[in-house]
Write a protein that holds these residues in place. Structure first.
Motif, mmCIF file in Angstrom:
data_model
loop_
_atom_site.group_PDB
_atom_site.id
_atom_site.type_symbol
_atom_site.label_atom_id
_atom_site.label_comp_id
_atom_site.label_asym_id
_atom_site.label_seq_id
_atom_site.Cartn_x
_atom_site.Cartn_y
_atom_site.Cartn_z
ATOM 1 N N TYR A 124 45.206 25.394 39.205
ATOM 2 C CA TYR A 124 45.257 25.743 40.618
ATOM 3 C C TYR A 124 43.859 25.895 41.220
ATOM 4 O O TYR A 124 42.923 26.359 40.551
ATOM 5 C CB TYR A 124 45.977 27.094 40.795
ATOM 6 C CG TYR A 124 47.409 27.109 40.344
ATOM 7 C CD1 TYR A 124 48.452 26.915 41.252
ATOM 8 C CD2 TYR A 124 47.729 27.330 39.001
ATOM 9 C CE1 TYR A 124 49.769 26.949 40.836
ATOM 10 C CE2 TYR A 124 49.054 27.356 38.581
ATOM 11 C CZ TYR A 124 50.077 27.166 39.502
ATOM 12 O OH TYR A 124 51.381 27.202 39.087
ATOM 13 N N PRO A 125 43.719 25.583 42.515
ATOM 14 C CA PRO A 125 42.510 25.989 43.230
ATOM 15 C C PRO A 125 42.423 27.511 43.268
ATOM 16 O O PRO A 125 43.438 28.218 43.093
ATOM 17 C CB PRO A 125 42.724 25.420 44.637
ATOM 18 C CG PRO A 125 43.824 24.430 44.505
ATOM 19 C CD PRO A 125 44.670 24.874 43.363
ATOM 20 N N THR A 126 41.238 28.027 43.524
ATOM 21 C CA THR A 126 41.065 29.475 43.633
ATOM 22 C C THR A 126 40.428 29.813 44.974
ATOM 23 O O THR A 126 39.557 29.100 45.470
ATOM 24 C CB THR A 126 40.177 30.037 42.506
ATOM 25 O OG1 THR A 126 38.998 29.232 42.382
ATOM 26 C CG2 THR A 126 40.902 30.081 41.187
ATOM 27 N N ALA B 205 47.851 28.409 45.212
ATOM 28 C CA ALA B 205 46.495 28.707 44.753
ATOM 29 C C ALA B 205 46.485 30.073 44.083
ATOM 30 O O ALA B 205 47.371 30.904 44.305
ATOM 31 C CB ALA B 205 45.510 28.684 45.918
ATOM 32 N N THR C 194 42.631 27.549 36.241
ATOM 33 C CA THR C 194 42.032 27.151 37.510
ATOM 34 C C THR C 194 41.557 25.708 37.446
ATOM 35 O O THR C 194 41.335 25.153 36.363
ATOM 36 C CB THR C 194 40.821 28.035 37.848
ATOM 37 O OG1 THR C 194 39.787 27.795 36.879
ATOM 38 C CG2 THR C 194 41.185 29.507 37.838
ATOM 39 N N HIS D 217 37.306 22.871 44.428
ATOM 40 C CA HIS D 217 38.613 23.525 44.429
ATOM 41 C C HIS D 217 38.460 25.049 44.461
ATOM 42 O O HIS D 217 39.332 25.774 44.002
ATOM 43 C CB HIS D 217 39.428 23.106 43.194
ATOM 44 C CG HIS D 217 39.795 21.658 43.207
ATOM 45 N ND1 HIS D 217 39.035 20.693 42.593
ATOM 46 C CD2 HIS D 217 40.838 21.004 43.811
ATOM 47 C CE1 HIS D 217 39.596 19.509 42.776
ATOM 48 N NE2 HIS D 217 40.678 19.664 43.504
ATOM 49 N N ARG D 218 37.346 25.494 45.032
ATOM 50 C CA ARG D 218 37.076 26.936 45.070
ATOM 51 C C ARG D 218 36.584 27.313 46.461
ATOM 52 O O ARG D 218 35.635 26.727 46.978
ATOM 53 C CB ARG D 218 36.035 27.305 44.012
ATOM 54 C CG ARG D 218 35.912 28.779 43.739
ATOM 55 C CD ARG D 218 34.838 29.044 42.684
ATOM 56 N NE ARG D 218 35.173 28.523 41.377
ATOM 57 C CZ ARG D 218 34.417 27.680 40.690
ATOM 58 N NH1 ARG D 218 33.254 27.251 41.196
ATOM 59 N NH2 ARG D 218 34.789 27.258 39.502
ATOM 60 N N CYS E 245 44.276 26.006 51.436
ATOM 61 C CA CYS E 245 45.051 25.389 50.341
ATOM 62 C C CYS E 245 45.305 23.922 50.610
ATOM 63 O O CYS E 245 45.223 23.078 49.697
ATOM 64 C CB CYS E 245 46.372 26.134 50.156
ATOM 65 S SG CYS E 245 46.216 27.776 49.418
ATOM 66 N N LEU F 117 42.017 22.002 50.076
ATOM 67 C CA LEU F 117 41.549 21.960 48.684
ATOM 68 C C LEU F 117 42.444 21.128 47.784
ATOM 69 O O LEU F 117 42.079 20.806 46.656
ATOM 70 C CB LEU F 117 41.451 23.378 48.118
ATOM 71 C CG LEU F 117 40.413 24.305 48.763
ATOM 72 C CD1 LEU F 117 40.469 25.681 48.126
ATOM 73 C CD2 LEU F 117 39.007 23.734 48.646
#
Length: 343
Positions: free
Chosen positions: A50-52, A92, A135, A141-142, A338, A341
């Motif tokens: 997942y993105p964070t 996320a 992650t 992706h952050r 979200c 990303l």
């Protein structure tokens, strides 16, 4: 709306990070820090990464306050959960970070007056989260988000560390310092003169003797001193205020503040390049913001456009509202982040 906690579709993990960077900090604040991690619905049942999104609190905020409940308003973690439970945006992981100090905050900056809170976030919290959770552990992706001083953090952190954060959302973040900070200098100078003989030492002696009895004026004194500790502390930790006993600006100190103004930072080559590299930039504020942070948001938006961030990567909005009571804006920004990303 229920006055008590709701069941979550996702879940919250509470942990403690033992920070090497915060050991021996100048204020003697704890180096073991709580961190709250929201995991979206389906996290435990899948192997998905997942993105964070990192959440920075505003001044005078600490991690425990995310559980506070007020009438007809839900805490941020519950608003987030409701967003993800609908399944309308890509999921996320959301990380709530604590950078509290005995002065009420740190602006998430490295400073000899407070400690290494910027490095703590970027070099300890982020790697810890990436090691513990599934992650997508790259800057694209952050993201980082926050309101007020947390919004300030969201603006400057990706400029300072574009290798770590690739997107941001700022809600009424401290910006355009000549507008949001400087007008208050004469009032605070007068109050300090009338109540404490222009002595912060006398203020702190009084403040510390009245535990649990702080006033709004106390917190305003504390906040100004805390900003000074973040922006203009000497190498030995001495805190320099940006104005004198009559509220007149001290140019050489004020210049140190301005060097950390997100609007002015954006115009510098290295920081401009960092902004252009971001995947997403959300900027908003209330039209009636008491600290003129709607003007600061407008100035930052202008700076972002001037350095060449494409319009399709930017969301800018001024809405009806003041500085407080805008929690409903937070999940709007998270949902948009979200989407930006997502691969």
């Amino acid at each position: 709306m229920l006055p008590w906690s709701a069941d979550l579709a996702g879940r919250l993990d509470e942990s403690v990070i033992d920070s090497a960077l915060l050991r021996g900090n100048p204020l003697g604040d704890p180096y073991q820090r709580p961190v709250l991690v929201y995991l979206p619905p389906g996290y435990d049942e899948s192997q998905q990464r997942y993105p964070t999104i990192y959440v920075a609190m505003g001044y005078l905020g600490h991690l425990g306050m995310w559980s506070n409940r007020t009438p007809f308003r839900q805490p941020y973690p519950e608003l987030l959960d409701a967003l993800f439970a609908k399944g309308e945006v890509p999921p996320a992981i959301v990380v709530f970070v604590d950078a509290w100090t005995r002065l009420g905050g740190s602006q998430y900056l490295d400073s000899p007056g407070t400690g290494q809170y910027h490095s703590y976030l970027c070099d300890e919290v982020v790697p810890w989260v990436d090691a513990k959770y599934r992650t997508l552990s790259d800057r694209d992706h952050r993201a980082i988000t926050g309101k007020s001083s947390g919004g300030y953090t969201a603006m400057v952190t990706p400029m300072l560390r574009p290798d770590v954060f690739g997107a941001l959302a700022t809600h009424a973040g401290d910006a355009a310092f000549d507008l949001c900070y400087r007008p208050g200098f004469p009032l605070l100078a007068r109050r300090l003169r009338d109540q404490y003989d222009s002595s912060y030492e006398k203020f702190f002696a009084s403040f510390e003797s009245r535990a649990g009895q702080s006033s709004r004026e106390d917190l305003e004194f504390l906040e100004m001193y805390g900003y000074s500790a973040a922006y203009s502390a000497e190498p030995d930790g001495t805190v320099l205020l940006p104005y004198d006993e009559i509220g007149e600006v001290i140019p050489e100190v004020w210049d140190r503040w301005l060097a950390m103004d997100p609007v002015l930072m954006a115009g510098q080559s290295g920081y401009g390049e960092a902004l252009r590299s971001l995947r997403a930039v959300w900027i908003d504020a209330g039209l009636q913001d008491e600290y003129y942070l709607d003007l600061g948001a407008t100035a930052f938006h202008r700076a972002v456009r001037e350095v060449g961030v494409p319009d399709e990567r930017v969301h800018f909005e001024l809405f009806e509202g003041t500085h407080g009571g805008i929690e409903y804006r937070y999940p709007l920004a998270v949902g948009w982040l979200c989407e930006q990303l997502a691969d």
